[in-house]
Design an enzyme around this catalytic site. Structure first.
Site, PDB file in Angstrom:
ATOM      1  CB  CYS A  96      -0.972  -0.036   1.177  1.00  0.00           C
ATOM      2  SG  CYS A  96      -2.285   1.187   1.035  1.00  0.00           S
ATOM      3  CG  HIS A 235      -3.510  -3.526   3.186  1.00  0.00           C
ATOM      4  ND1 HIS A 235      -2.468  -2.994   3.891  1.00  0.00           N
ATOM      5  CD2 HIS A 235      -4.136  -2.482   2.611  1.00  0.00           C
ATOM      6  CE1 HIS A 235      -2.458  -1.672   3.757  1.00  0.00           C
ATOM      7  NE2 HIS A 235      -3.466  -1.342   2.977  1.00  0.00           N
ATOM      8  CD  GLU A 237      -0.925  -5.736   5.554  1.00  0.00           C
ATOM      9  OE1 GLU A 237      -0.757  -6.213   4.417  1.00  0.00           O
ATOM     10  OE2 GLU A 237      -1.310  -4.562   5.744  1.00  0.00           O
TER      11      GLU A 237
END
Lengths: 284, 1028
Positions: A96, A235, A237
């Site tokens: 990002c 994202h 994660e």
């Protein structure tokens, strides 16, 4: 064997440092959140780490363009350390805002295959979403199986949230994209979830919200020519566990059925981080 | 000072350089900022402009010369891949970039002294590149935007367009209309030079004046103190003992200084002291004949019950006295929550007001105990209808503009701070045109024990500790915020009460403070909000019984602020932190690393005095006990009489008995209070920190309504926290007591839907009331105060029954606009927020129907309670029916509800129920429709078995204590057993055919396709103007 050491940058508005550090730890890394200025003032040196992660956030409020001011700090204050890190063949990920930072430092998509290491010249950009809005929504991603990217090995398709206002990947001309495409550096794209897995990738612009930002060629992330430096807007994660997937209450969150750390609850995003840890271990 | 730069030599004023940047117009690129303006004009005003282009401008005040800047423009101001830039020219004047003559050009910049975040960031980047030597002391960059319009419809005034694009309280605009554009007269803003501030030395204020003059002094000085309070201050300075100690301290003995008077006004403001909640109320109930005295609503109905509960459980760690309430979550971690309102600032500047609201409440969390990390935000807004077509009083913005501005402020504040917004609501009512309500809440987490063994929820200051001001600097912005919010809005409300937040400065400070906490460097911490340093240091000084402040040390945004201004300014992004002398070096080094300014400005003492100096001069010398406990208790009158209301009689509408409930359902789904807020909520980051297990929107298409936010903040661990809220201001039109009970019940029900542990939940009460003190301005003050009494009595009754402690709260008591006949008072509004333990987020429920064949149950009982229901307002607004009166939903037996909630919640925790939805506004019909929307399925429902009340009540009524749940057929038997002893009713099942059919026995009431419902539900509030 000692766990690979991961430097997770933080400071000046980086926001995803905690979770980015956590996911590397879940897959066998030893991560440390390190303030950018610790690398600048010499308290820490990138040389002591095996992997560098530039997490998401709003560094410097994204004023003057997302990732720009943080990119400049890296470009001007950490140039030598970064140069050596890349030359040493160590993996870097930008997620990002971190991707925006890497693009604006010129590390992504990076110079052509023939060059000797990074030249810190910006050749692409990430600009305002066509919608004009910051949005948090889930998208479907598909990966180029032929990509040299060490981060995306053996990953076909995953669901992931995007959370950005400036995620439209642009380059000045189509020949720029053709060159990257030829090298399989267009590592990950937004795809229509109703397509057959493995057949989602297309160069034709997909409509909103399948492509959340109007990115050229539906690009969600790219790698450099070595495949070691990788950046993406979504994202991964944020879907390290299935309980973070919107479908988990419908008992249909996708992901592996067993994992050492989370049992049947591992999410699809974790493999990206595991790939880098395994890559580092395989190079020893 | 930790951050010292040598003072530069004063040089002659430098020329100011101008840089302008505009997006390239090549293939596949677009001018998105221009598009946004075009779409907003279309969405809000139906004005269709052909094209809008944008220019970003920078005015650079620096010793670095334009020529140097020009060479590096592409390194800083413009992105060469996507933008063009020019230095010391106007792009508009360059035919290379703007070939066609526009119809208008509007340039908008900030007024002098207003926070310019892009400008500060740009100057930070500027220093990285140029490292200017001998830089100007006031070097800075100021930014502006120019919008260039092509194809403006006829009869659309350019001045009017400009007025929709800026707020003249904080911004300035220059306009070139069509004629000016033809003549190439382009708008060119100049650098907003701050007018010099004139330092006025502290003055004694003579209080030996008449009562009228005392009041006049309070009014003209924006002190917001009443006569008795002014007289109390007057008496203090007549006390011979006081005069003697003042004399020996070297301060004017027999009158206050301006610093002291301002300090007292801030500390004694309604905003800080909650004087109405603390007042002695003579309460009369005309219905029952009751005539009693209540000595503090707060102590009686909020504090006492919570303290009683604190004696029964071991997890209530800290209640009321700190910046937020803290509960133990597991053995290692505690969690805390706080909600605040920022109504008055948001009315004046929706964007800045709301942003300071959210970043301000984040600081409350950071200032809890020894510092907690904010991990989740909530926001609840109350606005006038966004499609309002009636008149607007002077000085008030149209509700759609308030909505846009508030939303943008909260979005930027939350997103840039990296805190997910996990829960919220938007409520609409005509009366919120007078004052929008902007509630911002934050949840925090902290390790229960620090490495040095201290409990993190306990502050440990000692006399001798050094007090730092950390973060931003003090400026003229935000003077009189606390006292101003204690007054009603008028046309003359001051602009200095408005500030714009700076999330990045705050984020740096937050990172730094939490590191300092973990290193054990902090002994005490609080935020600088209302009342500024006077409140923050003043409150902390209570711990050690004294402090000594030197205002001359406080770093300023611009020189010239007077002592009292420095003391009370509410400039944002500041924490006040106490550090042991031995730890100061380490603390300052940490501040340096993070590029955070940290300045020692005070020392804790045990002198009993709030001692303020400016350099060597003592400018305030107030006894701590007088400052904090000297304010006299208000004596107020309250009188309850049941309001007369026209009854809601829907049957009169359909005398043939043939009501069209299908159409009513679609109309209800489109009501702003019920309609989807997705296009707004999706613009909040709700997933940063990688912990959000139930998001604001759920279901197959991720667009069904979520009941509560669920997070699992420890990475790798599914232990969760539920965050929910309840707000039902409509019911205040019948009974504010019922309103309060319903709000609490709704918040708890929402949490139950997520599988909360009902035995470990805590609540926050945020009251927003109209002025409730009887006066010429407020002739109905007694009634409004009686509403407050009833609300608090219900709050106590319900919270005791639910064993739900109120661990923190806030009240905002002057939510009125204007006076006399045109006065607008908000409906009394309680926001009740709940946070609680969720044992395992893998076992939770969401509102979307999961699969065909799922069995649908009503949990709870429908009663004949149609008073003040959403349907009654809809039909009244449209003129179809007359009134909204009738039986308001009541919580008659909350103890029984609790036991039912426990059963349902544990059923969810055990995986028996994966589908649960709170049944509230719009009743059963709307709830089941929303569940179909979430699952993109249909359902066949029969409400025949749901009691004996009317069809209207069973379909649309909002009786409390109800849920709709879906159960998989193979788990149905176990579910029925699990819920035995509680009222559950089988309603029907989910169908693959996407049509909702609701019958009452043999009568089919509703038959509507799901995609038609989706359409109605989603269109109303999609004000984006359409994407792409």
């Amino acid at each position: 064997m000692l766990p690979p050491k991961v430097a997770v940058l933080f400071g000046f508005g980086i926001n995803c440092d905690h979770e980015t550090a956590a996911v590397f730890n879940l897959v066998g890394g030893q991560s440390e959140r390190i303030h950018v200025n610790h690398f600048v003032d010499g308290t820490q040196n990138l040389d002591n780490f095996d992997i560098l992660a530039v997490p998401g956030g709003f560094s410097f409020g994204d004023h003057l363009g997302s990732g720009r001011l943080m990119g400049n700090r890296l470009r001007f204050a950490l140039r030598d350390q970064l140069q050596k890190f890349v030359a040493d063949g160590k993996p870097i990920i930008g997620i990002c805002n971190g991707f925006q930072v890497l693009v604006k430092t010129g590390l992504l998509p990076g110079p052509s295959v023939e060059s000797n290491g990074p030249d810190f010249i910006q050749t692409a950009s990430l600009t305002l979403n066509d919608s004009g809005q910051y949005e948090d929504r889930w998208v479907t991603l598909e990966f180029d199986p032929k990509s040299p990217c060490i981060w995306t090995k053996n990953i076909q398709r995953i669901d992931c949230p995007v959370r950005h206002g400036e995620g439209k990947f642009v380059m000045p001309s189509t020949t720029d994209f053709d060159a990257l495409s030829e090298n399989h550096q267009l590592a990950v794209r937004y795809v229509d979830p109703s397509t057959e897995i493995g057949h989602g990738i297309t160069d034709e612009p997909l409509p909103f919200p399948i492509s959340p930002n109007g990115s050229m060629r539906n690009i969600a992330g790219v790698c450099d020519s070595s495949g070691l430096v990788f950046g993406l807007m979504p994202h991964p994660e944020a879907v390290y566990a299935k309980w973070l997937h919107p479908d988990h209450t419908r008992d249909s969150a996708p992901g592996p059925n067993s994992s050492e750390v989370l049992g049947k609850w591992e999410g699809e995003g974790l493999q990206i981080f595991r790939n880098a840890i395994q890559y580092v271990l395989s190079q020893r | 000072m930790a951050f010292s730069t040598p003072l530069p030599e004063r040089v002659l004023p430098m020329p100011i350089s101008r840089v302008e940047v505009t997006p390239k117009q090549s293939d596949g690129m677009r001018d998105v900022r221009g598009d946004v303006v075009r779409r907003q004009l279309m969405a809000d005003h139906g004005i269709d402009v052909t094209e809008v282009r944008s220019i970003n401008g920078f005015l650079i005040k620096s010793t670095v010369e334009s020529e140097e800047i020009s060479k590096r423009v592409d390194d800083l101001f413009s992105d060469p891949i996507i933008e063009h830039a020019t230095t010391n020219n106007l792009l508009l004047a360059s035919p290379e970039y703007f070939q066609n003559t526009p119809d208008a050009a509007i340039t908008i910049g900030f007024k002098p002294g207003v926070t310019d975040n892009p400008g500060s960031a740009a100057y930070d980047g500027f220093k990285t590149i140029f490292s200017p030597k001998n830089e100007l002391e006031d070097a800075a960059i100021s930014t502006y935007q120019t919008y260039v319009f092509y194809g403006i419809p006829e009869n659309t005034s350019v001045e009017w367009i400009a007025s929709t694009l800026h707020n003249n309280l904080i911004q300035r605009a220059l306009v070139s209309d069509s004629e000016a554009c033809q003549q190439s007269l382009w708008p060119a803003l100049e650098y907003p030079e701050k007018p010099p501030q004139v330092f006025s030395p502290p003055q004694p204020i003579n209080l030996e004046i008449s009562d009228e003059e005392l009041l006049e002094l309070s009014d003209s000085g924006l002190l917001a103190l009443n006569l008795e309070e002014m007289q109390t201050i007057q008496a203090h300075y007549r006390d011979e003992k006081i005069r003697a100690t003042r004399k020996s301290a070297g301060i004017v003995p027999h009158s206050p200084t301006d610093v002291e008077l301002e300090c007292l006004a801030q500390t004694w403001s309604e905003h800080c002291k909650h004087k109405i909640f603390a007042s002695k109320i003579h309460h009369i109930d005309k219905e029952t004949g009751e005539d009693t005295v209540i000595d503090s609503i707060f102590k009686t109905h909020i504090m006492k019950p919570t303290h009683d509960m604190q004696n029964e459980v071991d997890w209530l760690l800290s209640v009321f006295h700190d910046n937020s309430g803290v509960i133990a979550w597991d053995d290692e971690w505690s969690i805390c929550m706080k909600a605040e309102t920022h109504n008055s600032p948001s009315a004046l500047d929706p964007y800045g007001g709301a942003m300071t609201g959210i970043v301000g409440v984040n600081r409350d969390i950071l200032g809890t105990g020894l510092g907690a990390r904010p991990i989740a935000n909530t926001d609840v807004f109350c606005f006038g209808p966004p499609n309002w077509e009636g008149d607007l009083p002077d000085n008030l913005f149209h509700p759609s503009r308030v909505l846009r501005g508030v939303h943008a402020g909260v979005r930027v504040g939350g997103n840039e701070s990296g805190i997910p917004t996990v829960n919220g609501a938007i409520v609409f009512d005509d009366r919120y045109i007078g004052k929008p309500l902007v509630y911002c809440g934050t949840v925090g987490i902290m390790p229960r024990q620090l490495a040095d063994g201290r409990q993190s929820h306990i502050k440990t200051p000692s006399a001798g500790d050094i007090v730092y001001m950390v973060g931003g600097r003090v400026g003229y912005d935000g003077i009189h915020g606390a006292t101003f919010s204690s007054l009603e809005l008028t046309e003359e409300s001051p602009s200095s009460a408005v500030q714009i937040g700076d999330p990045i400065t705050q984020k740096k400070m937050l990172d730094m403070v939490l590191e300092a906490r973990d290193a054990g460097l902090i002994t005490c911490i609080t935020d600088n909000g209302a009342g500024g340093l006077s409140s923050s240091i003043g409150e902390m000084a209570e711990y050690t019984n004294g402090c000594e402040i030197d205002l001359a040390k406080v770093p300023l945004k611009q020189p010239g602020l007077s002592a009292w201004e420095i003391l009370v300014s509410e400039s944002q992004e500041r924490m006040t932190v106490a550090v042991k002398v031995s730890d100061c070096d380490a603390f300052e080094a940490m501040a340096n690393l993070h590029e955070v300014e940290a300045t020692p400005v005070a020392t804790f003492t045990s002198s009993g005095m709030f001692h303020v100096k400016f350099g060597t001069d003592t400018v305030a010398y107030l006894p701590i006990d007088f400052l904090h406990d000297g304010v006299p208790q208000l004596q107020l009158e309250s009188e309850w009489q049941l309001p007369k209301t026209e009854p809601f009689l829907p049957d009169l509408l359909y005398l043939d008995g043939d009501a069209d409930h299908s159409t009513l359902l679609l109309r209800m789904l489109a009501r702003p209070n019920i309609a989807s807020k997705e296009s707004w909520v999706r613009q909040y980051d709700h997933e940063v920190i990688a912990q959000t297990a139930v998001k604001p929107f759920v279901g197959v298409e991720r667009d069904g309504p979520g009941d509560a936010g669920v997070i699992a903040p420890l990475h790798g661990n599914p232990h969760g926290i539920v965050i929910s809220c309840g707000i039902v201001p409509r019911y205040s039109d019948l009974d504010a007591g019922a309103m309060a009970a319903a709000s609490i019940d709704e918040a708890v029900r929402n949490a139950v839907c997520a599988g909360v542990d009902v035995d470990k939940i805590a609540g926050l009460d945020n009251f927003c009331w109209p002025d409730s003190i009887e006066s010429v301005k407020t002739p109905d003050g007694k009634f409004k105060l009686a509403q407050l009494v009833r609300a608090n009595r219900e709050l106590e009754r319900v919270c005791r029954a639910y064993r739900l402690p109120c661990v923190s709260g806030k009240d905002s008591m002057k939510n009125d606009y204007g006076a006399g006949e045109n006065k607008i008072s908000i409906p009394p509004t309680l926001l009740y927020s709940v946070f609680g333990d969720q044992p395992d987020v893998r076992f939770t429920a969401t509102s979307d129907f999961k699969s065909a064949g799922e069995r649908v149950y009503l949990v709870g009982t429908s009663k004949e309670e149609l008073g003040a229901c959403e349907l009654s307002y809809m039909l009244r607004d449209s003129g179809e029916t007359q009134g909204i009166g009738g039986q308001v939903p009541l919580l008659l037996n909350p103890e029984k509800n609790l036991s039912m909630y426990r059963a349902l919640s544990t059923a969810i925790q055990n995986g028996l129920v994966r589908t649960a939805h709170d049944c509230s506004e719009g009743g059963l019909a709307v709830a089941v429709a929303e569940m179909c929307i979430g699952g993109r399925v249909g359902a066949e429902i029969d409400i025949d078995g749901t009691g004996k009340s009317s069809v209207w009540a069973r379909l649309w009524g909002e009786s409390l204590g109800r849920f709709l749940v879906g159960v998989q057929p193979e788990q149905e038997t176990e579910f029925i057993q699990w819920m035995s002893g509680h009222p559950i009713t089988y309603l029907g099942e989910v169908t693959k055919t996407p049509t909702l059919i609701i019958s009452d026995g043999y009568d089919k009431l509703v038959e509507t396709e799901t995609n038609v419902m989706v359409d109605s539900w989603q269109k109303t509030l999609d004000m984006t103007g359409g994407v792409v």
